[in-house]
Design an enzyme around this catalytic site. Sequence first.
Site, PDB file in Angstrom:
ATOM      1  N   LYS A  80      52.330   1.549 -27.340  1.00 29.45           N
ATOM      2  CA  LYS A  80      51.164   0.924 -27.950  1.00 29.45           C
ATOM      3  C   LYS A  80      50.601  -0.058 -26.934  1.00 29.45           C
ATOM      4  O   LYS A  80      51.321  -0.529 -26.053  1.00 29.45           O
ATOM      5  CB  LYS A  80      51.612   0.168 -29.212  1.00 29.45           C
ATOM      6  CG  LYS A  80      50.542  -0.048 -30.223  1.00 29.45           C
ATOM      7  CD  LYS A  80      50.429   1.091 -31.226  1.00 29.45           C
ATOM      8  CE  LYS A  80      49.335   0.820 -32.229  1.00 29.45           C
ATOM      9  NZ  LYS A  80      49.233   1.849 -33.253  1.00 29.45           N
ATOM     10  N   GLY A 184      39.413   3.371 -48.383  1.00 35.30           N
ATOM     11  CA  GLY A 184      38.784   3.459 -47.069  1.00 35.30           C
ATOM     12  C   GLY A 184      38.774   4.893 -46.574  1.00 35.30           C
ATOM     13  O   GLY A 184      38.766   5.852 -47.357  1.00 35.30           O
ATOM     14  N   VAL A 186      41.001   6.837 -45.231  1.00 33.43           N
ATOM     15  CA  VAL A 186      42.097   7.703 -45.670  1.00 33.43           C
ATOM     16  C   VAL A 186      42.180   7.736 -47.202  1.00 33.43           C
ATOM     17  O   VAL A 186      42.266   8.809 -47.803  1.00 33.43           O
ATOM     18  CB  VAL A 186      43.454   7.245 -45.087  1.00 33.43           C
ATOM     19  CG1 VAL A 186      44.567   8.165 -45.553  1.00 33.43           C
ATOM     20  CG2 VAL A 186      43.401   7.197 -43.574  1.00 33.43           C
TER      21      VAL A 186
HETATM   22  P1  NAD Z   1      40.115   1.535 -43.788  1.00 32.30           P
HETATM   23  O1  NAD Z   1      39.861   0.202 -43.175  1.00 32.30           O
HETATM   24  O2  NAD Z   1      39.079   2.600 -43.651  1.00 32.30           O
HETATM   25  O3  NAD Z   1      40.393   1.352 -45.362  1.00 32.30           O
HETATM   26  C1  NAD Z   1      41.125   0.309 -45.910  1.00 32.30           C
HETATM   27  C2  NAD Z   1      40.542   0.057 -47.293  1.00 32.30           C
HETATM   28  O4  NAD Z   1      41.355  -0.887 -47.960  1.00 32.30           O
HETATM   29  C3  NAD Z   1      39.128  -0.501 -47.249  1.00 32.30           C
HETATM   30  O5  NAD Z   1      38.304   0.214 -48.136  1.00 32.30           O
HETATM   31  C4  NAD Z   1      39.313  -1.950 -47.688  1.00 32.30           C
HETATM   32  O6  NAD Z   1      38.184  -2.475 -48.344  1.00 32.30           O
HETATM   33  C5  NAD Z   1      40.506  -1.826 -48.596  1.00 32.30           C
HETATM   34  N1  NAD Z   1      41.254  -3.068 -48.824  1.00 32.30           N
HETATM   35  C6  NAD Z   1      41.458  -4.075 -47.966  1.00 32.30           C
HETATM   36  N2  NAD Z   1      42.184  -5.043 -48.556  1.00 32.30           N
HETATM   37  C7  NAD Z   1      42.458  -4.607 -49.798  1.00 32.30           C
HETATM   38  C8  NAD Z   1      43.172  -5.144 -50.890  1.00 32.30           C
HETATM   39  N3  NAD Z   1      43.764  -6.346 -50.832  1.00 32.30           N
HETATM   40  N4  NAD Z   1      43.287  -4.418 -52.013  1.00 32.30           N
HETATM   41  C9  NAD Z   1      42.683  -3.212 -52.109  1.00 32.30           C
HETATM   42  N5  NAD Z   1      41.968  -2.659 -51.112  1.00 32.30           N
HETATM   43  C10 NAD Z   1      41.852  -3.354 -49.969  1.00 32.30           C
HETATM   44  O7  NAD Z   1      41.511   2.021 -43.229  1.00 32.30           O
HETATM   45  P2  NAD Z   1      42.086   3.503 -43.213  1.00 32.30           P
HETATM   46  O8  NAD Z   1      41.786   4.110 -41.888  1.00 32.30           O
HETATM   47  O9  NAD Z   1      41.709   4.204 -44.455  1.00 32.30           O
HETATM   48  O10 NAD Z   1      43.655   3.202 -43.227  1.00 32.30           O
HETATM   49  C11 NAD Z   1      44.305   2.774 -44.418  1.00 32.30           C
HETATM   50  C12 NAD Z   1      45.757   2.441 -44.101  1.00 32.30           C
HETATM   51  O11 NAD Z   1      46.399   3.595 -43.562  1.00 32.30           O
HETATM   52  C13 NAD Z   1      45.948   1.327 -43.070  1.00 32.30           C
HETATM   53  O12 NAD Z   1      47.118   0.616 -43.397  1.00 32.30           O
HETATM   54  C14 NAD Z   1      46.160   2.100 -41.781  1.00 32.30           C
HETATM   55  O13 NAD Z   1      46.928   1.359 -40.855  1.00 32.30           O
HETATM   56  C15 NAD Z   1      46.935   3.287 -42.283  1.00 32.30           C
HETATM   57  N6  NAD Z   1      46.816   4.473 -41.427  1.00 32.30           N
HETATM   58  C16 NAD Z   1      45.598   5.019 -41.166  1.00 32.30           C
HETATM   59  C17 NAD Z   1      45.503   6.138 -40.348  1.00 32.30           C
HETATM   60  C18 NAD Z   1      44.173   6.781 -40.062  1.00 32.30           C
HETATM   61  O14 NAD Z   1      44.147   7.912 -39.535  1.00 32.30           O
HETATM   62  N7  NAD Z   1      43.058   6.162 -40.378  1.00 32.30           N
HETATM   63  C19 NAD Z   1      46.667   6.707 -39.799  1.00 32.30           C
HETATM   64  C20 NAD Z   1      47.914   6.152 -40.115  1.00 32.30           C
HETATM   65  C21 NAD Z   1      47.974   5.025 -40.922  1.00 32.30           C
END
Ligand code: NAD
Length: 363
Positions: A80, A184, A186
Amino acid sequence: MEFFTHPEFDNHEQVVLFSDKATGLRAIVAIHNTNLGPALGGCRMWNYASDEEALTDVLRLSRGMTYKAAITGLPLGGGKSVIIGDAKKDKTPQMMQAMGRMVEKLNGLYIVAEDVNTDDQDMVNIHRYTGHVVGLPVSGQGTAGGNPSPMTALGVFTGLKTAVKHRLGKNSVEGVRVAVQGLGNVGYSLCERLHEEGAILTVTDIDTGRIQKAVDQLDATAVGLDEIYDVDADVFAPCALGGIINDKTLARLKVSVVAGAANNQLETGRHGIALKEKNVLYAPDYVVNAGGLINVYYEYLARITKGVQGREEDAIRHIHSIRETLEEIFLRAQNENVCTAEAADRVAEKRFLFPENGQDKAA
Ligand code: NAD
């Protein structure tokens, strides 16, 4: 600052400091383990309060990548990088190009990808100086790559269904009640898949627009941010924040399964044991959210084989294999009477610590 005795050090192979005076780049690359292949992991830009905080973050994150790559059966190690600075104020194309020159100096030992506060345009800038980068705009029809989130959602969906089958004996999520935290990239994509198969959704997010969309388009029921832990559901799918399985939330959960996308869902290892004691089946986060990593691996493969390998369909097939991986973990957890998080770590360690003879460290 401590390095070798740092609490997160965990036998990292290399920790490299990058600096470039002209662009103000200050970065740390942590390469945890390359027994299985080059270390692949995202580049996060964050306004860390201190160098110490940046080091702690990068060490913790790169170790996690080793486990994720190993459990997923990819020929990759874990690494990383973090860039210290405010992405809104300090990030420039030149800074990312400088990052590309630095990554190139590592000669392929580390492959960089996007992460928090970096995007595909940053990867394009990095790519001007190195081929050891993924997360670039898709290069050709049917080639793996592009936005990883739908692929991550596919993996989470596969993992969630595997856990539902294991715990509830159901082959489909039709009628299964799922509480989703975070809509979000995912989370929403996961909800679409769940809705399509007939699951009953309860959702929350800090973004009311996203909630409304889920209510309108996916027949979801909305609850407040804190109420999501109390929902009378079969599955809790955390897709927003880490550390949400903790002493406060555990007592409130009424579900039989926890399976979601968020990284580091368990506040501590102890909380994995507590879930087991509560008879909640936990699908370990780094196993079910590996779809994005699988996708970028095939993107890389497409690049280095000039499109001979690395088709999107190969990536999708690999993501579906999360099912078998999880089944192995659930079985191992049962046989060894450990929690599923511990069982996942054991399977991953067996693969990356002893890649040649397959010996089991944990045995
Ligand atoms: P994102 O930022 O698109 O979505 C996160 C969502 O969570 C947003 O809609 C935000 O408003 C909401 N949120 C924030 N705080 C909150 C709370 N207290 N309560 C409820 N909702 C809340 O992120 P993402 O890309 O969808 O990723 C989501 C999670 O999955 C993260 O933890 C990320 O590290 C993990 N992840 C993502 C990927 C990927 O491919 N995007 C891969 C592996 C892991």
